[in-house]
Design a protein around this motif. Structure first.
Motif, PDB file in Angstrom:
ATOM      1  N   PHE A 254       0.353   6.789 -19.023  1.00  0.00           N
ATOM      2  CA  PHE A 254       1.857   6.808 -18.794  1.00  0.00           C
ATOM      3  C   PHE A 254       2.377   6.165 -19.867  1.00  0.00           C
ATOM      4  CE2 PHE A 254       1.697   8.043 -14.257  1.00  0.00           C
ATOM      5  CZ  PHE A 254       2.507   8.965 -14.210  1.00  0.00           C
TER       6      PHE A 254
ATOM      7  N   GLY B 120      -7.720   4.271 -12.801  1.00  0.00           N
ATOM      8  CA  GLY B 120      -6.208   3.853 -12.563  1.00  0.00           C
ATOM      9  C   GLY B 120      -5.560   3.313 -13.698  1.00  0.00           C
ATOM     10  N   TYR B 121      -6.365   2.236 -14.127  1.00  0.00           N
ATOM     11  CA  TYR B 121      -5.782   1.647 -15.498  1.00  0.00           C
ATOM     12  C   TYR B 121      -5.808   2.699 -16.731  1.00  0.00           C
ATOM     13  CZ  TYR B 121      -4.484  -2.147 -18.455  1.00  0.00           C
ATOM     14  OH  TYR B 121      -3.682  -2.882 -19.292  1.00  0.00           O
TER      15      TYR B 121
ATOM     16  N   TYR C  34       0.828  -1.146  -0.099  1.00  0.00           N
ATOM     17  CA  TYR C  34       0.047  -0.140   0.049  1.00  0.00           C
ATOM     18  C   TYR C  34       1.048   1.282  -0.013  1.00  0.00           C
ATOM     19  CZ  TYR C  34      -4.415  -2.134   0.214  1.00  0.00           C
ATOM     20  OH  TYR C  34      -5.478  -3.053  -0.331  1.00  0.00           O
TER      21      TYR C  34
ATOM     22  N   ARG D  97      -1.033  -5.559  -6.464  1.00  0.00           N
ATOM     23  CA  ARG D  97      -1.844  -5.273  -5.120  1.00  0.00           C
ATOM     24  C   ARG D  97      -3.358  -5.202  -5.311  1.00  0.00           C
ATOM     25  NH1 ARG D  97      -3.115  -0.335  -2.580  1.00  0.00           N
ATOM     26  NH2 ARG D  97      -3.749   0.086  -4.711  1.00  0.00           N
TER      27      ARG D  97
ATOM     28  N   TYR E 110      -2.600   4.306 -16.139  1.00  0.00           N
ATOM     29  CA  TYR E 110      -1.541   3.546 -16.586  1.00  0.00           C
ATOM     30  C   TYR E 110      -1.033   3.516 -18.217  1.00  0.00           C
ATOM     31  CZ  TYR E 110       0.732  -0.828 -18.046  1.00  0.00           C
ATOM     32  OH  TYR E 110       1.604  -1.981 -18.563  1.00  0.00           O
TER      33      TYR E 110
ATOM     34  N   SER F 109      -9.289  -5.207  -5.363  1.00  0.00           N
ATOM     35  CA  SER F 109      -9.503  -4.056  -4.866  1.00  0.00           C
ATOM     36  C   SER F 109     -10.246  -3.298  -6.068  1.00  0.00           C
ATOM     37  CB  SER F 109      -8.149  -2.894  -4.861  1.00  0.00           C
ATOM     38  OG  SER F 109      -7.536  -3.523  -3.755  1.00  0.00           O
TER      39      SER F 109
ATOM     40  N   HIS G  99      -8.804   9.776  -9.430  1.00  0.00           N
ATOM     41  CA  HIS G  99      -8.593   8.361  -8.993  1.00  0.00           C
ATOM     42  C   HIS G  99      -8.625   8.509  -7.446  1.00  0.00           C
ATOM     43  CE1 HIS G  99      -6.650   4.575  -8.997  1.00  0.00           C
ATOM     44  NE2 HIS G  99      -5.683   4.866  -8.292  1.00  0.00           N
TER      45      HIS G  99
ATOM     46  N   SER H  85     -11.100   2.786   1.010  1.00  0.00           N
ATOM     47  CA  SER H  85     -10.151   1.768   0.550  1.00  0.00           C
ATOM     48  C   SER H  85     -10.512   0.678   0.934  1.00  0.00           C
ATOM     49  CB  SER H  85      -8.654   2.112   1.289  1.00  0.00           C
ATOM     50  OG  SER H  85      -8.380   3.640   0.938  1.00  0.00           O
ATOM     51  N   ASN H  86     -10.081  -0.340   0.188  1.00  0.00           N
ATOM     52  CA  ASN H  86      -9.863  -1.770   0.427  1.00  0.00           C
ATOM     53  C   ASN H  86      -9.006  -2.086   1.319  1.00  0.00           C
ATOM     54  OD1 ASN H  86     -10.818  -4.376   0.228  1.00  0.00           O
ATOM     55  ND2 ASN H  86      -9.684  -4.655  -1.578  1.00  0.00           N
TER      56      ASN H  86
ATOM     57  N   HIS I  42       1.303  -1.556  -7.565  1.00  0.00           N
ATOM     58  CA  HIS I  42       0.207  -0.779  -7.275  1.00  0.00           C
ATOM     59  C   HIS I  42      -0.795  -1.769  -7.958  1.00  0.00           C
ATOM     60  CE1 HIS I  42      -2.229   2.493  -5.796  1.00  0.00           C
ATOM     61  NE2 HIS I  42      -2.629   2.694  -6.964  1.00  0.00           N
ATOM     62  N   MET I  43      -0.936  -2.224  -9.147  1.00  0.00           N
ATOM     63  CA  MET I  43      -1.937  -2.855  -9.776  1.00  0.00           C
ATOM     64  C   MET I  43      -2.059  -4.202  -9.263  1.00  0.00           C
ATOM     65  SD  MET I  43      -2.019  -1.765 -13.830  1.00  0.00           S
ATOM     66  CE  MET I  43      -0.276  -1.452 -14.134  1.00  0.00           C
TER      67      MET I  43
ATOM     68  N   LEU J 215     -11.719   7.010  -5.001  1.00  0.00           N
ATOM     69  CA  LEU J 215     -11.516   6.204  -3.987  1.00  0.00           C
ATOM     70  C   LEU J 215     -11.872   6.681  -2.520  1.00  0.00           C
ATOM     71  CD1 LEU J 215      -9.825   3.878  -2.731  1.00  0.00           C
ATOM     72  CD2 LEU J 215      -7.822   5.398  -2.522  1.00  0.00           C
TER      73      LEU J 215
HETATM   74  C1  HEM Z   1       0.275   7.614 -11.375  1.00  0.00           C
HETATM   75  C2  HEM Z   1      -0.585   6.832 -11.214  1.00  0.00           C
HETATM   76  C3  HEM Z   1      -1.249   6.182 -10.016  1.00  0.00           C
HETATM   77  C4  HEM Z   1      -1.491   7.336  -8.806  1.00  0.00           C
HETATM   78  C5  HEM Z   1      -0.672   8.396  -8.519  1.00  0.00           C
HETATM   79  C6  HEM Z   1      -2.141   6.337  -7.995  1.00  0.00           C
HETATM   80  C7  HEM Z   1      -2.313   6.926  -6.470  1.00  0.00           C
HETATM   81  C8  HEM Z   1      -3.071   6.058  -5.731  1.00  0.00           C
HETATM   82  C9  HEM Z   1      -3.289   6.470  -4.444  1.00  0.00           C
HETATM   83  C10 HEM Z   1      -2.798   7.566  -3.491  1.00  0.00           C
HETATM   84  C11 HEM Z   1      -4.106   5.340  -3.860  1.00  0.00           C
HETATM   85  C12 HEM Z   1      -4.596   5.271  -2.121  1.00  0.00           C
HETATM   86  C13 HEM Z   1      -3.253   4.535  -1.559  1.00  0.00           C
HETATM   87  C14 HEM Z   1      -3.328   3.341  -1.870  1.00  0.00           C
HETATM   88  O1  HEM Z   1      -4.555   2.417  -1.717  1.00  0.00           O
HETATM   89  O2  HEM Z   1      -2.231   2.663  -2.387  1.00  0.00           O
HETATM   90  C15 HEM Z   1      -4.411   4.580  -4.986  1.00  0.00           C
HETATM   91  C16 HEM Z   1      -5.508   3.261  -4.553  1.00  0.00           C
HETATM   92  C17 HEM Z   1      -5.775   2.665  -5.774  1.00  0.00           C
HETATM   93  N1  HEM Z   1      -5.392   2.625  -7.110  1.00  0.00           N
HETATM   94 FE1  HEM Z   1      -4.305   4.024  -7.737  1.00  0.00          FE
HETATM   95  N2  HEM Z   1      -2.637   5.211  -8.497  1.00  0.00           N
HETATM   96  C18 HEM Z   1      -2.107   5.092  -9.922  1.00  0.00           C
HETATM   97  C19 HEM Z   1      -2.246   4.366 -10.786  1.00  0.00           C
HETATM   98  C20 HEM Z   1      -3.360   3.173 -10.422  1.00  0.00           C
HETATM   99  C21 HEM Z   1      -3.218   2.122 -11.746  1.00  0.00           C
HETATM  100  C22 HEM Z   1      -2.614   2.100 -12.897  1.00  0.00           C
HETATM  101  C23 HEM Z   1      -4.206   1.426 -11.048  1.00  0.00           C
HETATM  102  C24 HEM Z   1      -5.097   0.041 -11.651  1.00  0.00           C
HETATM  103  C25 HEM Z   1      -5.123  -0.285 -12.886  1.00  0.00           C
HETATM  104  C26 HEM Z   1      -4.833   1.755  -9.690  1.00  0.00           C
HETATM  105  C27 HEM Z   1      -5.830   1.308  -8.967  1.00  0.00           C
HETATM  106  C28 HEM Z   1      -5.850   1.494  -7.831  1.00  0.00           C
HETATM  107  C29 HEM Z   1      -7.068   0.765  -6.762  1.00  0.00           C
HETATM  108  C30 HEM Z   1      -7.837  -0.340  -7.287  1.00  0.00           C
HETATM  109  C31 HEM Z   1      -6.708   1.567  -5.514  1.00  0.00           C
HETATM  110  C32 HEM Z   1      -7.701   1.093  -4.462  1.00  0.00           C
HETATM  111  C33 HEM Z   1      -6.701   0.286  -3.588  1.00  0.00           C
HETATM  112  C34 HEM Z   1      -7.404  -0.246  -2.330  1.00  0.00           C
HETATM  113  O3  HEM Z   1      -8.116   0.382  -1.717  1.00  0.00           O
HETATM  114  O4  HEM Z   1      -7.104  -1.407  -1.948  1.00  0.00           O
HETATM  115  N3  HEM Z   1      -4.057   2.977  -9.640  1.00  0.00           N
HETATM  116  N4  HEM Z   1      -4.101   4.769  -6.054  1.00  0.00           N
END
Ligand code: HEM
Ligand code: FES
Lengths: 206, 404, 233
Positions: B128, B121-122, B34, B103, B125, B109, B202, B211-212, B100-101, B206
C-alpha cells in the motif's frame, strides 16, 4: 453462561428479522445507488467535450456543385453546394421509384429537413457522410452515369456498394436500410456559415 | 433437476460460502477494533471503483497530467466525487491499517499460529505504501515532482547498482513523462494486483487457523459436542450483520469528509499538490503524507545519509520479525500490563514521529526525532527480554463476553 | 455503547488537534478575510476579477457556463460583466486574452494561472498579498510587495485602494473607502476560493441527503445486528 451455543435457547423473532432485513436491504440498495449513479454519470461526455461539441463551417470556399467535408465529433460532416440541375435530379430519382424512402418517413433527419432536399435551404445539403449500412464513408459521385449507366449523381459506398442520391436518400438494391443521417444545424445564408450543433437523437448513424 | 441443483453441483461457491461465511466460527468477543478488517475490504473495493473512473480521464504525460487530473474536478460530471473518494480514501485506508495492526499487537494476533497472517498483512501494508507513492506522483503537481525526485533518489544508496536502479525506476536521469508512464502502469496493474492477491491469501491463511480475539485465548481448544468451538459463532449471520453496521458508520464518516472537508485541512490533500510540477522551484520543505511521515522522521534523525536510510529501512522491516521477538506464553496484553504500557508508549511515539516528520527540517526537531527513533527501535529490542520476564495475570479459561 | 461514544469523542479530539499540528506554516503573519461565502460575494468577486485581473491572469480550468450553472448568474450577465467582448465562447474556458509572448516581454514571465491559487497558497495568503503592495521606484514596474518581495505584478487595484510607500505612508488615497476596498479584495478572494473548488455548491446541495441516507441505513443495520445478537449468549 451455559455451555450450549446459541440457537437452542430461544426462538428467534422471525418476522422482526425479516422486516429489519428488508429495511437494511432497501436502504443499502439506496446507498449503493448514491455511489453507482454518480460513477456512471462520470463517464458522460465532459464539459470540455461539450465545449467542442459544435462546429462552424464557412461556406464561402464551396463553389456550386462542389462539396466540403469537416470533422465534427470524430465524424465527417459533408456540405454540398447543389446546383439547380442537381436539385432537379432529386425529383427524378423519386419519380423513377429508385428510392427506399423517398419521403424521408424514417426520422433520419430533424423535422425541419423532412423534405426532398433533406436540408434547411435547398441548395445546401448538410449531412453526416457515414454509410447507413456498416459505417464506411461513401464517395461523392456527382457526375451522371459515373457509377452505373442510369446514375443521376449521389453517393456510392466502397464497402458493400450502397447507393444514395444527392440528398443521401438510399437507392433500392443497396444493403443500407435507411437514408444517411442529417445532424441538427443552423445555417445563415447571408453570412455563409453553418453551425452543426448536435446529432439528431432519433437518427441511426449506421 | 432444478436450476439451483444443477448449478450447485458444479460450483465451488456454496462450499466457499460455508467455509468462509456460514460455518467460519469466529470468537464471539470481538471488540470495536475488529471492524477494521472488513472496513479495509470495503475501502479497497471503493478505491478500485473510484480509481477506475479517475483513470478514465487521466493522461500520463508530463504536459497533460496535471491538467487532466484537475480537469476531472471541473469538467467531469461528479468528477469531484470520484477524485475526493480516491484521495481521501487513501488516508482512511491508512487509518484503518494502523488500527488493524495496533489491534494485532495489542491482542497478540501475530503470535503462533498466525505468524503468516501477520507477515502477509504487513506485506500488504508495504504494498500500500508503494501504491500510495505511485499514485502520489501521477497528478504531476509540484509535490509529485519533488516527492518523486526525493524518494527515487533513495535508491541511489543501494550499493553498486544504486545508480542503475534509480535510472531504471525513473526512466531517465530525472523525473519526466516517462516516469509517469511507468508509475501509472505500476499503480494500476502490478502493485494493485499484488495487493489484491495478498488480501486473498491474508484471509485464506487466517481462516485456516481461525481468528484470535481480545483475550488472546484459542477458542478451538474448547469445542462443544457439535464439534464447534463453544465460544465461536458463525461469521454469517452474526458478524456479517455486525460488519454491515460498521460499514454504515464508516461510510457516514467517509461521506462527511468528502462533502464537508475534502482536503481535511490539507492533511489528506496537501496544498503543494495544487500547483503544477516545476523543476526550477523546489518546495519550501518536502514532507511526506502523514501516513509515511513517522519513517521519514527517522530518516532525518540521523545526520548521515546512508545511516538515515538504513535506520528507516530497519524501522520499516522490524514488524516482520515481531512474531519471534515475543516469548511470553500469554498472548493478549490484557493480561500483560508491562507489554501493554510499552505498546501504548510505542503508539504515542509513532504519532509524535508522524508529527515531527511533517515539520520543516529545523535543528530544534533533531533531538525529538532521535528520541522517537530510539523509542521505536527500543520497543522491538526490549520485547524479547521483557516478554520473557514480565509478570502476567492468568487469562480466563473462556473468553470474556457479556450478552447484549 | 457508552464506551464507543467516549472513543469517538477522543478520536475526534485527536483529529481536531492533528489538523492544526500537521499544517506547519511559517513566514510573515497573514491577515484573514472575514466574509460570508455565498453566491453574492463570489459573483461580486467574479466581476472584479474579470475587469481587473483577467487582462493578465487566466483561470483556465473554469468555464463561463459554470457561473450560471453553479452560481445562478444569468447568461446575459455573464456576457455583460464577465466575458471579454471579443472571441470568447460561453462554454469555453476563462483564459486571459494576453498572448504569452507579450507577457514575457512585459513581465519577464507569464502571469500564473490562478485556478488553484487559493488552494495552493491559502486564502489568507491571497488576501494579504493583494493588500500588501507598496510604491518602490527601484522596481521596473514601480511596485513591490511585503509578502512577495520583488513581485513582477503591478498593483492593479491601486485606483480603488490608493497608493502607499514602503513605510505605509499614503501617497494617493484610493477612490474607495478603506472599508469598501477591503470588501472588494475579500470578494476577489471569495471568487478565487470558489474557482479552486467549484464542487462546493454540489457538495453542499447533496451532502445532507447522502449523510441522511447513510445515517438511516446505519440505524436499520444497528437494529438488525441487535436482533441477531440476541442469539449469542
Ligand atoms: C488492505 C489490507 C488488509 C485487509 C483488507 C485485511 C483484512 C483482514 C480481515 C478481513 C481480517 C479478519 C477480520 C479481523 O480480524 O479484523 C484480518 C485479520 C488480520 N489481519 Fe488483516 N487486513 C489487511 C492488512 C493487514 C495488515 C497490514 C496486517 C499486519 C501487519 C494485518 C494483520 C492481520 C492479523 C494478524 C489478523 C488476524 C487478527 C485476529 O485474528 O485477531 N492485516 N485482516
Ligand atoms: S458500409 Fe456502406 S455499403 Fe456497407
Amino acid at each position: 453462561m451455559s455451555d450450549e451455543t446459541q440457537d437452542n435457547k430461544h426462538a428467534p423473532n422471525v418476522t422482526r428479522r425479516r422486516f429489519l432485513t428488508a429495511l437494511v436491504t432497501v436502504s443499502g440498495a439506496a446507498v449503493a445507488g448514491t455511489i453507482v449513479v454518480p460513477m456512471v454519470k462520470s463517464l458522460d461526455p465532459t464539459a470540455a467535450a461539450a465545449a467542442l461539441a459544435t462546429t462552424t463551417i464557412d461556406l464561402n470556399p464551396i463553389e456550386p456543385g462542389m462539396q466540403m467535408v469537416a470533422l465534427w465529433q470524430e465524424k465527417p460532416v459533408i456540405v454540398v453546394n447543389r446546383t439547380p440541375e442537381m436539385l432537379a435530379t432529386l425529383d427524378e430519382t423519386a419519380q423513377k421509384g429508385l428510392l427506399k424512402d423517398p419521403n424521408c418517413n424514417v426520422p433520419q433527419q430533424p423535422p425541419y429537413c423532412k423534405n426532398k432536399y433533406r436540408s434547411r435551404v435547398p441548395e445546401w445539403y448538410v449531412g453526416i457522410k457515414i454509410c447507413n449500412h456498416l459505417c464506411c464513408i461513401p464517395h461523392y459521385r456527382p457526375k451522371k452515369a459515373s457509377v452505373a449507366p442510369w446514375w443521376l449523381g449521389g453517393f456510392h459506398c466502397p464497402c458493400h456498394g450502397s447507393m444514395y442520391d444527392l440528398s443521401a436518400r438510399v437507392i433500392k438494391g443497396s444493403p443500407a436500410p435507411h437514408n444517411m443521417a442529417v445532424p441538427e444545424y443552423d445555417i445563415d445564408v447571408e453570412k455563409k456559415s453553418v453551425v452543426v450543433t448536435k446529432m439528431y437523437p432519433l437518427a441511426h448513424l449506421c | 433437476m432444478s436450476f439451483k441443483e444443477w448449478f450447485v453441483k458444479r460450483s465451488p461457491l456454496p462450499e466457499m460460502w460455508r467455509e468462509h461465511m456460514a460455518e467460519y466460527y469466529a470468537p464471539k468477543n470481538f471488540n470495536i477494533f475488529y471492524y477494521a478488517g472488513s472496513l479495509l475490504l470495503l475501502m479497497v473495493v471503493l478505491q478500485f471503483l473510484s480509481g477506475f473512473l479517475v483513470m478514465a480521464h487521466y493522461i500520463p504525460t508530463a504536459r497533460d497530467a496535471y491538467d487532466s487530473v484537475y480537469g476531472i474536478m471541473y469538467d467531469v460530471h461528479y468528477g469531484w466525487l470520484m477524485q475526493y473518494m480516491h484521495v481521501d480514501g487513501v488516508s482512511l485506508i491508512f487509518i484503518l491499517l494502523y488500527i488493524h495492526m495496533a489491534r494485532g499487537m495489542l491482542y497478540g494476533s501475530y503470535r503462533s499460529p498466525r505468524e503468516i497472517v501477520w507477515i502477509i498483512g504487513y506485506t500488504t501494508y508495504l504494498a500500500f505504501m508503494a501504491e500510495a507513492f505511485f499514485g502520489y506522483i501521477l497528478p504531476y503537481s509540484n509535490l509529485s515532482y519533488w516527492a518523486g525526485t526525493v524518494i527515487t533518489s533513495l535508491f541511489k544508496s543501494i550499493p553498486f547498482i544504486g545508480h542503475w536502479v534509480t535510472t531504471l525506476v525513473r526512466g531517465g536521469a530525472g523525473m519526466s513523462g516517462d516516469t509517469l508512464g511507468r508509475f501509472t502502469a505500476l499503480h494500476v496493474t502490478v502493485v494493485f494486483l499484488v495487493i489484491v492477491g495478498l488480501i486473498v491469501f491474508h484471509i485464506l491463511y487466517l481462516h485456516k487457523v481461525g481468528s484470535n480475539n481480545p483475550d488472546g485465548i484459542e477458542i478451538k481448544a474448547n469445542k462443544g459436542p457439535d464439534g464447534h468451538p463453544v465460544d465461536g459463532i458463525p461469521f454469517h449471520p452474526y458478524y456479517s450483520v455486525k460488519d454491515l453496521f460498521g460499514f454504515g458508520v464508516w461510510l457516514t464518516i467517509f461521506a462527511a469528509i468528502i462533502f464537508y472537508a475534502p482536503t481535511f485541512h490539507h492533511i489528506f490533500l496537501e496544498r503543494t499538490m495544487s500547483t503544477p510540477a516545476n523543476p526550477l522551484k523546489s518546495l519550501p520543505d518536502v514532507t511526506p503524507p502523514w501516513y509515511l511521515s513517522p519513517f521519514y522522521a527517522m530518516l532525518r534523525a540521523i545526520p548521515n545519509k546512508n545511516g538515515g536510510i538504513i535506520l528507516m529501512v530497519v524501522a520499516v522491516l522490524f514488524p516482520f520479525v515481531l512474531p519471534w521477538l515475543d516469548k511470553n506464553p500469554v498472548k493478549s496484553t490484557r493480561y500483560r500490563p508491562i507489554t501493554r504500557i510499552m505498546l501504548i508508549i510505542f503508539f504515542i511515539n509513532f504519532f509524535v514521529l508522524a508529527y515531527l516528520g511533517e515539520q520543516p527540517p529545523l535543528p530544534k526537531y533533531f533531538f525529538p526525532e532521535r528520541l522517537g527513533a530510539v523509542i521505536y527501535v527500543a520497543f522491538f529490542v526490549l520485547l524479547p527480554l521483557v516478554s520473557k520476564f514480565e509478570p502476567t495475570r492468568t487469562p480466563p479459561a473462556r473468553v470474556r463476553f457479556r450478552a447484549h | 455503547m457508552k464506551k464507543y461514544v467516549v472513543w469517538a469523542g477522543m478520536t475526534l479530539g485527536l483529529l481536531a488537534n492533528a489538523s492544526g499540528a500537521f499544517a506547519a506554516d511559517n513566514g510573515p503573519k497573514m491577515l484573514t478575510p472575514h466574509y460570508t461565502y455565498n453566491a453574492k460575494t463570489i459573483i461580486a468577486g467574479a466581476k472584479l476579477f474579470a475587469t481587473d485581473c483577467m487582462a493578465c491572469h487566466s483561470i483556465k480550468f473554469m468555464r463561463y457556463e459554470f457561473l450560471t450553472q453553479d452560481l445562478g448568474m444569468s447568461k446575459a450577465d455573464v456576457h455583460k460583466y464577465i466575458m471579454l467582448p471579443t472571441g470568447s465562447e460561453f462554454k469555453g474556458t476563462m483564459v486571459s486574452a494576453m498572448p504569452i509572448n507579450m507577457a514575457h516581454k512585459w513581465f519577464g514571465l507569464p502571469p500564473p494561472d490562478l485556478s488553484q491559487m487559493v488552494r495552493y497558497k491559502s486564502q489568507d495568503w491571497v488576501y494579504t498579498y493583494l493588500l500588501s503592495f507598496y510604491r518602490d521606484p527601484q522596481r521596473p514596474s514601480g511596485w513591490n510587495n511585503y509578502v512577495f518581495p520583488n513581485v513582477a505584478m503591478p498593483d492593479v487595484l491601486a485606483p480603488y485602494g490608493g497608493i502607499v510607500n514602503e513605510h505605509g505612508k499614503v501617497l494617493r488615497a484610493g477612490d474607495e473607502s478603506p472599508q469598501k476596498f477591503k470588501e472588494q479584495v475579500t470578494d476577489i478572494v471569495a471568487f478565487l476560493r470558489f474557482v479552486s473548488d467549484p464542487s462546493v455548491v454540489q457538495r453542499d446541495d447533496d451532502g445532507p441527503w447522502v449523510l441522511g441516507l447513510l445515517v438511516l441505513f446505519t440505524i436499520f443495520a444497528y437494529f438488525l445486528k441487535k436482533e441477531y445478537w440476541k442469539d449469542v449468549k
